[in-house]
Scaffold this motif. Structure first.
Motif, PDB file in Angstrom:
ATOM      1  N   MET A  45      98.533  92.115 -84.780  1.00  7.49           N
ATOM      2  CA  MET A  45      97.935  92.631 -83.552  1.00  7.49           C
ATOM      3  C   MET A  45      98.340  91.849 -82.312  1.00  7.49           C
ATOM      4  SD  MET A  45      96.169  95.409 -83.637  1.00  7.49           S
ATOM      5  CE  MET A  45      95.173  95.255 -82.144  1.00  7.49           C
ATOM      6  N   LEU A  46      98.872  90.636 -82.466  1.00  6.18           N
ATOM      7  CA  LEU A  46      99.176  89.818 -81.294  1.00  6.18           C
ATOM      8  C   LEU A  46     100.146  90.518 -80.351  1.00  6.18           C
ATOM      9  CD1 LEU A  46      99.497  86.209 -82.789  1.00  6.18           C
ATOM     10  CD2 LEU A  46      97.540  87.247 -81.622  1.00  6.18           C
ATOM     11  N   GLY A  47     101.200  91.094 -80.923  1.00  9.63           N
ATOM     12  CA  GLY A  47     102.171  91.787 -80.084  1.00  9.63           C
ATOM     13  C   GLY A  47     101.588  93.006 -79.407  1.00  9.63           C
ATOM     14  N   LEU A  48     100.711  93.721 -80.113  1.00 12.42           N
ATOM     15  CA  LEU A  48     100.086  94.906 -79.530  1.00 12.42           C
ATOM     16  C   LEU A  48      99.151  94.520 -78.390  1.00 12.42           C
ATOM     17  CD1 LEU A  48      99.277  96.930 -82.779  1.00 12.42           C
ATOM     18  CD2 LEU A  48     101.322  97.032 -81.330  1.00 12.42           C
ATOM     19  N   ILE A  49      98.396  93.428 -78.571  1.00 12.45           N
ATOM     20  CA  ILE A  49      97.521  92.943 -77.489  1.00 12.45           C
ATOM     21  C   ILE A  49      98.363  92.490 -76.303  1.00 12.45           C
ATOM     22  CG2 ILE A  49      95.881  91.130 -76.853  1.00 12.45           C
ATOM     23  CD1 ILE A  49      94.837  91.282 -79.764  1.00 12.45           C
ATOM     24  N   ALA A  50      99.469  91.793 -76.589  1.00 10.27           N
ATOM     25  CA  ALA A  50     100.341  91.328 -75.512  1.00 10.27           C
ATOM     26  C   ALA A  50     100.951  92.503 -74.745  1.00 10.27           C
ATOM     27  CB  ALA A  50     101.442  90.445 -76.092  1.00 10.27           C
ATOM     28  N   ARG A  51     101.362  93.531 -75.446  1.00  7.26           N
ATOM     29  CA  ARG A  51     101.941  94.697 -74.770  1.00  7.26           C
ATOM     30  C   ARG A  51     100.948  95.336 -73.796  1.00  7.26           C
ATOM     31  NH1 ARG A  51     105.113  98.147 -79.473  1.00  7.26           N
ATOM     32  NH2 ARG A  51     106.829  96.665 -79.805  1.00  7.26           N
ATOM     33  N   ARG A  52      99.707  95.292 -74.156  1.00  8.71           N
ATOM     34  CA  ARG A  52      98.681  95.933 -73.334  1.00  8.71           C
ATOM     35  C   ARG A  52      98.218  95.045 -72.183  1.00  8.71           C
ATOM     36  NH1 ARG A  52      97.411 100.995 -72.544  1.00  8.71           N
ATOM     37  NH2 ARG A  52      97.648 101.344 -74.787  1.00  8.71           N
TER      38      ARG A  52
ATOM     39  N   LEU B 267      99.573  91.472 -71.370  1.00 12.57           N
ATOM     40  CA  LEU B 267     100.380  90.346 -70.890  1.00 12.57           C
ATOM     41  C   LEU B 267     101.303  90.767 -69.751  1.00 12.57           C
ATOM     42  CD1 LEU B 267     101.179  87.346 -71.400  1.00 12.57           C
ATOM     43  CD2 LEU B 267     102.997  88.218 -72.898  1.00 12.57           C
ATOM     44  N   ARG B 268     101.248  90.022 -68.654  1.00 12.24           N
ATOM     45  CA  ARG B 268     102.199  90.251 -67.561  1.00 12.24           C
ATOM     46  C   ARG B 268     103.615  89.959 -68.057  1.00 12.24           C
ATOM     47  NH1 ARG B 268     104.762  86.855 -64.379  1.00 12.24           N
ATOM     48  NH2 ARG B 268     103.470  85.044 -64.956  1.00 12.24           N
ATOM     49  N   HIS B 269     104.547  90.816 -67.714  1.00 12.34           N
ATOM     50  CA  HIS B 269     105.919  90.657 -68.192  1.00 12.34           C
ATOM     51  C   HIS B 269     106.490  89.299 -67.759  1.00 12.34           C
ATOM     52  CE1 HIS B 269     109.720  92.290 -69.759  1.00 12.34           C
ATOM     53  NE2 HIS B 269     110.294  91.590 -68.792  1.00 12.34           N
ATOM     54  N   GLY B 270     106.998  88.559 -68.717  1.00 14.75           N
ATOM     55  CA  GLY B 270     107.604  87.260 -68.446  1.00 14.75           C
ATOM     56  C   GLY B 270     106.640  86.097 -68.421  1.00 14.75           C
ATOM     57  N   ALA B 271     105.355  86.342 -68.642  1.00  9.13           N
ATOM     58  CA  ALA B 271     104.351  85.276 -68.568  1.00  9.13           C
ATOM     59  C   ALA B 271     104.432  84.369 -69.797  1.00  9.13           C
ATOM     60  CB  ALA B 271     102.952  85.867 -68.450  1.00  9.13           C
ATOM     61  N   ARG B 272     103.814  83.207 -69.653  1.00 11.26           N
ATOM     62  CA  ARG B 272     103.766  82.249 -70.753  1.00 11.26           C
ATOM     63  C   ARG B 272     102.659  82.619 -71.737  1.00 11.26           C
ATOM     64  NH1 ARG B 272     105.700  77.229 -71.175  1.00 11.26           N
ATOM     65  NH2 ARG B 272     106.101  77.134 -68.927  1.00 11.26           N
ATOM     66  N   VAL B 273     102.949  82.399 -73.023  1.00 14.62           N
ATOM     67  CA  VAL B 273     101.951  82.520 -74.082  1.00 14.62           C
ATOM     68  C   VAL B 273     101.806  81.161 -74.758  1.00 14.62           C
ATOM     69  CG1 VAL B 273     101.331  83.607 -76.265  1.00 14.62           C
ATOM     70  CG2 VAL B 273     102.498  84.950 -74.505  1.00 14.62           C
ATOM     71  N   TYR B 274     100.602  80.641 -74.778  1.00 12.25           N
ATOM     72  CA  TYR B 274     100.324  79.419 -75.545  1.00 12.25           C
ATOM     73  C   TYR B 274      99.781  79.807 -76.912  1.00 12.25           C
ATOM     74  CZ  TYR B 274     100.801  75.977 -71.759  1.00 12.25           C
ATOM     75  OH  TYR B 274     101.292  75.152 -70.773  1.00 12.25           O
ATOM     76  N   ASP B 275     100.301  79.156 -77.943  1.00 10.78           N
ATOM     77  CA  ASP B 275      99.806  79.308 -79.314  1.00 10.78           C
ATOM     78  C   ASP B 275      99.309  77.929 -79.728  1.00 10.78           C
ATOM     79  OD1 ASP B 275      99.293  79.983 -81.933  1.00 10.78           O
ATOM     80  OD2 ASP B 275     101.377  80.434 -82.468  1.00 10.78           O
ATOM     81  N   LEU B 276      97.994  77.729 -79.672  1.00 10.31           N
ATOM     82  CA  LEU B 276      97.412  76.398 -79.837  1.00 10.31           C
ATOM     83  C   LEU B 276      96.968  76.177 -81.275  1.00 10.31           C
ATOM     84  CD1 LEU B 276      95.326  76.326 -76.542  1.00 10.31           C
ATOM     85  CD2 LEU B 276      97.689  75.581 -76.919  1.00 10.31           C
ATOM     86  N   GLY B 277      97.496  75.114 -81.878  1.00 10.87           N
ATOM     87  CA  GLY B 277      97.349  74.930 -83.311  1.00 10.87           C
ATOM     88  C   GLY B 277      98.290  75.899 -84.009  1.00 10.87           C
ATOM     89  N   CYS B 278      99.545  75.898 -83.566  1.00 11.20           N
ATOM     90  CA  CYS B 278     100.508  76.933 -83.964  1.00 11.20           C
ATOM     91  C   CYS B 278     100.979  76.801 -85.400  1.00 11.20           C
ATOM     92  CB  CYS B 278     101.709  76.920 -83.024  1.00 11.20           C
ATOM     93  SG  CYS B 278     102.726  75.412 -83.133  1.00 11.20           S
ATOM     94  N   SER B 279     100.694  75.686 -86.057  1.00  7.46           N
ATOM     95  CA  SER B 279     101.154  75.406 -87.426  1.00  7.46           C
ATOM     96  C   SER B 279     102.661  75.661 -87.526  1.00  7.46           C
ATOM     97  CB  SER B 279     100.334  76.180 -88.459  1.00  7.46           C
ATOM     98  OG  SER B 279     100.441  77.566 -88.283  1.00  7.46           O
ATOM     99  N   LEU B 280     103.098  76.586 -88.378  1.00  7.01           N
ATOM    100  CA  LEU B 280     104.525  76.799 -88.588  1.00  7.01           C
ATOM    101  C   LEU B 280     105.132  77.839 -87.647  1.00  7.01           C
ATOM    102  CD1 LEU B 280     104.715  76.699 -92.489  1.00  7.01           C
ATOM    103  CD2 LEU B 280     104.927  74.833 -90.851  1.00  7.01           C
TER     104      LEU B 280
ATOM    105  N   GLY C 169      99.613  83.739 -69.309  1.00  6.82           N
ATOM    106  CA  GLY C 169      99.087  85.091 -69.339  1.00  6.82           C
ATOM    107  C   GLY C 169      98.307  85.397 -70.592  1.00  6.82           C
ATOM    108  N   MET C 170      98.546  84.604 -71.648  1.00  3.91           N
ATOM    109  CA  MET C 170      97.864  84.830 -72.925  1.00  3.91           C
ATOM    110  C   MET C 170      97.789  83.500 -73.662  1.00  3.91           C
ATOM    111  SD  MET C 170      99.025  87.554 -75.889  1.00  3.91           S
ATOM    112  CE  MET C 170      98.207  87.687 -77.471  1.00  3.91           C
ATOM    113  N   ILE C 171      96.648  83.239 -74.288  1.00  5.21           N
ATOM    114  CA  ILE C 171      96.462  82.042 -75.097  1.00  5.21           C
ATOM    115  C   ILE C 171      95.924  82.469 -76.455  1.00  5.21           C
ATOM    116  CG2 ILE C 171      95.242  79.843 -75.348  1.00  5.21           C
ATOM    117  CD1 ILE C 171      95.145  79.653 -72.301  1.00  5.21           C
ATOM    118  N   VAL C 172      96.543  81.951 -77.506  1.00  7.38           N
ATOM    119  CA  VAL C 172      96.148  82.268 -78.876  1.00  7.38           C
ATOM    120  C   VAL C 172      95.581  81.014 -79.529  1.00  7.38           C
ATOM    121  CG1 VAL C 172      96.943  83.062 -81.143  1.00  7.38           C
ATOM    122  CG2 VAL C 172      97.935  84.043 -79.045  1.00  7.38           C
ATOM    123  N   LEU C 173      94.389  81.135 -80.080  1.00  6.46           N
ATOM    124  CA  LEU C 173      93.736  80.066 -80.843  1.00  6.46           C
ATOM    125  C   LEU C 173      93.409  80.629 -82.222  1.00  6.46           C
ATOM    126  CD1 LEU C 173      91.094  78.416 -78.471  1.00  6.46           C
ATOM    127  CD2 LEU C 173      92.825  77.183 -79.747  1.00  6.46           C
TER     128      LEU C 173
END
Length: 260
Positions: free
Chosen positions: A48-55, A57-70, A130-134
């Motif tokens: 779902m992350l990509g689908l949420i981003a498409r809806r 996320l501003r084009h070209g914005a930064r996405v943080y993935d915090l505790g990104c593991s692998l 533009g988007m942060i994932v935890l």
């Protein structure tokens, strides 16, 4: 993920003393298998992350993935978004995780702007995002630190930005919570874990992974300033929330975004 991984057998033999759980080399080696067999709905959340981003996320914005593991979140986004659609910054406190994530993302997403850094999300100097994932990260922080972290992430988000927060949760009703925990253990048994493994890992995670209720998560998000938040996914005692920063939000005391 192209790199080899191994079956999770960390807690398969009796231990005289069960050490506190940590994201060390042993966990890194078997992490894909551990997540697949231990976290209900993990694949659906990533998908779902990509689908949420498409809806949102501003084009070209930064996405943080915090505790990104692998770097699974980065792989999921790169699989659904063009290279110019976003800039990805994965952050993890484990040097072993960071090293493996860098290798994987470089091999799998050579055309995307992907970086992975070692750092503590409590003290990181955030650029506007533009988007942060935890994904299953906040639960490993001391409860006393969580309010400040969510507040800092709210400040880092651009107006109109979105936060995806996935967590193991605790039901407010004790009887309901006990039922969810029991069915979660059934889920793990169905995925090949023994009662010994389930018991020893639970001991290792005691006071390391401390879950909140959904109500506590939503209240914390509201206190930080998010205009609304929704629980969009739940599978047993695992859930994912999405929270929105009002596009019209203005903070007169906030510093201007720095140039990069």
């Amino acid at each position: 993920m192209s790199d080899a991984s191994y079956r999770d057998a960390i807690f398969s033999t009796p231990l005289d003393r069960v050490a506190r759980f940590s994201f060390d080399e042993r966990v890194v080696a078997c992490f894909p298998d551990m997540i697949r067999r231990s976290v209900p709905g993990y694949g659906q959340i990533l998908g779902m992350l990509g689908l949420i981003a498409r809806r949102h996320l501003r084009h070209g914005a930064r996405v943080y993935d915090l505790g990104c593991s692998l770097g699974a979140g980065g792989l999921a986004l790169a699989g659904q978004l063009s290279p110019d659609a976003f800039r990805y910054t994965g952050v993890d406190l484990s040097p072993a995780m960071v090293a493996r994530a860098r290798e994987t993302l470089a091999a799998e997403c050579p055309d995307h702007a992907m970086e992975v850094i070692e750092g503590d999300i409590r003290t990181l100097d955030y650029a506007p995002a533009g988007m942060i994932v935890l994904n299953f990260t906040l639960q490993f922080l001391p409860p006393a630190d969580r309010e400040a972290v969510i507040a800092r992430l709210f400040e880092a988000l651009e107006p109109g930005g979105v936060l995806v927060l996935s967590e193991k949760i605790r039901a407010e009703d004790e009887q309901e919570n006990a039922w969810l925990v029991e069915r979660y253990h059934d889920f793990k048994r169905a995925n090949g874990y023994s009662d010994l493994e389930i018991s020893q890992k639970r001991t290792a995670l005691e006071n390391v992974l401390v879950p909140d209720t959904l109500a506590a998560h939503h209240a914390r998000l509201a206190r930080a300033g998010f205009s609304r938040s929704h629980t969009w996914f739940q599978f047993l005692n695992f859930a994912s929330l999405v929270a929105f920063k009002d596009p019209a939000f203005k903070d007169a005391d906030a510093p201007a975004p720095r140039e990069e």
